[in-house]
Design an enzyme around this catalytic site. Structure first.
Site, mmCIF file in Angstrom:
data_model
loop_
_atom_site.group_PDB
_atom_site.id
_atom_site.type_symbol
_atom_site.label_atom_id
_atom_site.label_comp_id
_atom_site.label_asym_id
_atom_site.label_seq_id
_atom_site.Cartn_x
_atom_site.Cartn_y
_atom_site.Cartn_z
ATOM 1 N N LYS A 72 0.856 -1.065 0.012
ATOM 2 C CA LYS A 72 0.104 -0.176 -0.096
ATOM 3 C C LYS A 72 0.888 1.347 0.127
ATOM 4 C CE LYS A 72 -4.421 -1.105 0.157
ATOM 5 N NZ LYS A 72 -5.581 -0.755 -0.638
ATOM 6 N N SER A 129 0.736 -9.854 -0.099
ATOM 7 C CA SER A 129 0.644 -8.288 -0.342
ATOM 8 C C SER A 129 0.766 -7.728 1.268
ATOM 9 C CB SER A 129 -0.933 -8.007 -0.815
ATOM 10 O OG SER A 129 -1.898 -8.764 0.036
#
Length: 515
Positions: free
Chosen positions: A62, A315
């Site tokens: 992110k 992720s």
């Protein structure tokens, strides 16, 4: 006469490619490794590679999108500060990006956000505001704060600059490995898959892009089916990083154009993928971080993939440590390495031992029993499996032939989440009962040996055993003992050499388990 307002033109694939190539994300982010998963590759007969976004300074991808968005703001906008909403990973990305740019960041997070993510945002200098029970409630509040206070809203996914920032992951990927057949990408709000898909399809259109969603938050699948973004009735919170009720408008447009296929996975399948990553890399992924690998495994089996180069993205790794308890128990069931059975056996001395002999040398992972009546007993048992469902069904048939009625509870969510911890209660009639806890060296057949040492002299009225993977097995057992038998029983225990404690006066026993 006024001129009608024109919609802002949507970015083309070439526009996105240009933005990705120019994104200054490496002022904050780092190039992450692409690791081979050797054990899993052998198991699936494919070359499986893991893009390690857990190696980012905030332990997730992110940061790429957050920093790229903030880097595009002018001085006036920066002076107003920024605000965003996030379940955790985007929040950390915004907090670190704001710190790099010396501006104030306010982060609205759902109250359900894991503590590790909340504390990480605070340590990075973000002003945390807990609001609502879901991402969507937090997101609406963040937008309200932006309007009221003039702060710049940093979208977690549905934004061109955020998408371009996430797309730098795909740019790195092709620099690290060119002979790629398929890339599996986790999907929450769609920012990552949009960025990865548009870059790869512009540069290498032969590479297939497969999106992976959790079954209980599959907002992109729902949008693709409807032809437009739609609201899910509810979203599950286990994989909190992808718990999004509605896919973004722009992320959907891009994904619809460039994503080749989709697949959904269960929580148990995600748990198994967490374990797979750990066994190959010793990294501990959060559930949403292991989502794409779970999809890769399922897709490979469904489509019988062989000898292909498959890439999956880890992720994020912002996991609350206590969450590992649930993950550890669920992954064995997902991989069919453990089966759970309810078995009815005669209520008589020696029944436990005969049952253990019937199931052969299989490792018992759990064994729960409580005396109910004098006719028959129901036990809850977990078994380690070598050949999955086939072995389990064969075992059930074999038990049936010997008069032991067995039911498969391996896929029963109530059994897995609740009943396995609740087997017990009070007997239906008074008992002269004593409760003991035991420890013994854990090894194959240890439980069978334990039961065999007691012979058939004393009736077992309660039994609970779990194989915790430790060096010692732990058993809680009740025995029907007359007062005159107690000394003889203790002498027998001492001769056996097991470490034991008399728990008969333990308040848990007297409060919950005795008549």
């Amino acid at each position: 006469m006024s001129t009608p307002k024109q919609d802002t033109p949507k970015l083309s694939g070439l526009d996105y490619l240009t933005k990705i190539l120019q994104a200054p994300v490496y002022e904050a982010a780092v190039v992450t490794p692409l690791d081979a998963l050797s054990k899993l590759s052998t198991r699936f007969n494919n070359s499986i590679l893991l893009k390690r976004e857990d190696k980012q300074p905030v332990f997730s991808f992110k940061l790429r999108g957050a920093y790229n968005k903030i880097a595009q703001l002018n001085a006036e906008q920066l002076a107003c500060g920024v605000v965003t909403a996030s379940a955790g990973n985007h929040a950390q990305g915004v907090a670190l990006s704001a710190k790099k740019r010396n501006i104030i960041a306010t982060i609205v997070m759902p109250r359900t956000t894991p503590d590790i993510k909340v504390e990480s945002v605070r340590l990075l200098g973000g002003n945390v505001l807990l609001h609502g029970s879901s991402f969507d409630e937090a997101n609406a509040h963040a937008k309200q704060l932006s309007t009221e206070n003039g702060m710049v809203f940093i979208p977690p996914f549905d934004d061109e600059e955020v998408i371009a920032g996430q797309g730098t992951l795909a740019m790195e990927l092709l620099q690290q490995r060119q002979d790629i057949d398929k890339v599996f990408v986790p999907v929450g709000g769609g920012g990552l898959i949009a960025g990865v898909a548009v870059y790869l399809k512009m540069v290498r259109p032969d590479i297939k892009i497969i999106g992976v969603e959790s079954e209980d938050s599959a907002c992109l699948c729902a949008a693709l089916e409807a032809g437009e973004p739609v609201d899910l009735d509810r979203v599950g919170l286990f994989a909190d990083g992808v718990a999004v009720k509605r896919i973004g408008i722009e992320t959907f447009r891009v994904a619809q154009q460039y994503v080749d296929d989709m697949i959904t996975v269960s929580s148990d399948e995600i748990c198994a993928a967490v374990k797979d990553i750990f066994e190959d890399t010793r990294a501990i992924a959060e559930p949403s971080g292991a989502l794409a690998l779970a999809g890769l495994k399922k897709y490979s089996v469904q489509h019988q993939l062989e000898n292909e180069n498959l890439v999956t993205i880890l992720s994020g790794a912002n996991l609350n440590f206590h969450g590992l308890r649930y993950i550890s128990e669920s992954c064995e069931l997902s991989e069919q390495r453990e089966g759970i059975l309810a078995v009815t056996i005669p209520e008589e001395k020696g029944s436990f031992r005969r049952f253990c002999q019937l199931i052969g040398g299989r490792a018992i992972t759990e064994f729960n029993y409580r005396f109910s009546c004098r006719r028959q007993a129901n036990i809850f048992v977990g078994l380690r499996l070598a050949n999955g469902e086939t072995e389990l069904h064969s075992m059930i048939d074999g038990l049936g032939e010997q008069g032991y009625l067995a039911q498969d509870l391996s896929a029963n969510e109530v059994a897995k989440l609740h009943v396995r911890y609740m087997v017990g209660g009070r007997p239906q009639e008074p008992l002269n009962e004593r409760l003991f806890s035991f420890e013994f060296p854990e090894s194959p057949g240890a439980l069978t040996n334990f039961l065999a040492t007691f012979g058939e002299n004393w009736n077992i009225t309660l039994f609970h055993y779990r194989n915790h993977g430790a060096a010692f097995g732990r058993v809680l057992a009740g025995f029907e003992l007359e007062d005159a038998q107690y000394d003889e029983f203790i002498t027998h225990l001492d001769q056996l050499g097991y470490q034991y404690n008399d728990e008969s006066n333990n308040p848990v026993f007297t409060t919950f388990l005795t008549h």
